[in-house]
Design a protein around this motif. Structure first.
Motif, mmCIF file in Angstrom:
data_model
loop_
_atom_site.group_PDB
_atom_site.id
_atom_site.type_symbol
_atom_site.label_atom_id
_atom_site.label_comp_id
_atom_site.label_asym_id
_atom_site.label_seq_id
_atom_site.Cartn_x
_atom_site.Cartn_y
_atom_site.Cartn_z
ATOM 1 N N ARG A 1 0.835 -1.210 0.000
ATOM 2 C CA ARG A 1 0.000 0.000 0.000
ATOM 3 C C ARG A 1 0.867 1.257 0.000
ATOM 4 O O ARG A 1 0.555 2.252 -0.665
ATOM 5 N N ASP B 1 2.128 1.710 -3.478
ATOM 6 C CA ASP B 1 1.045 2.215 -4.319
ATOM 7 C C ASP B 1 0.810 3.710 -4.098
ATOM 8 O O ASP B 1 0.561 4.460 -5.036
ATOM 9 N N GLU C 1 7.561 -0.099 -7.747
ATOM 10 C CA GLU C 1 6.654 -0.782 -8.665
ATOM 11 C C GLU C 1 7.471 -1.412 -9.779
ATOM 12 O O GLU C 1 8.490 -0.862 -10.206
#
Length: 80
Positions: free
Chosen positions: A23, A26, A45
């Motif tokens: 999270r 993200d 990522e």
């Protein structure tokens, strides 16, 4: 490299709650995992990995110019 304190996670917390690490990635684009209170691992990522490995043309040109300036005597000697 500047590290946002919101992206820091201890290695034990990352081990117990990896979904929290995901999270953070993200939300902020990366997470830094600390081992013995020092930054040890950077999680990004997957699609950002290629961007990190490619140097821009400007960076390559700048590095080349610095090397040439530092070693101009050697280049002059080789040109003879």
């Amino acid at each position: 490299m500047n590290i946002d304190s919101k992206t820091l996670v201890s290695i034990s917390e990352a081990n117990q709650n990896f979904s929290r690490v995901c999270r953070i990635v993200d939300q902020y684009g990366s997470a830094v995992v600390l081992k013995n209170n020092t930054p040890r691992y950077l999680i990004i990522e997957f699609n950002q990995a290629d961007e990190m490995h490619e140097a821009s043309d400007e960076a390559v040109l700048s590095a080349s110019q610095q090397i040439m300036k530092r070693n101009h005597r050697v280049y002059e000697e080789l040109a003879k």
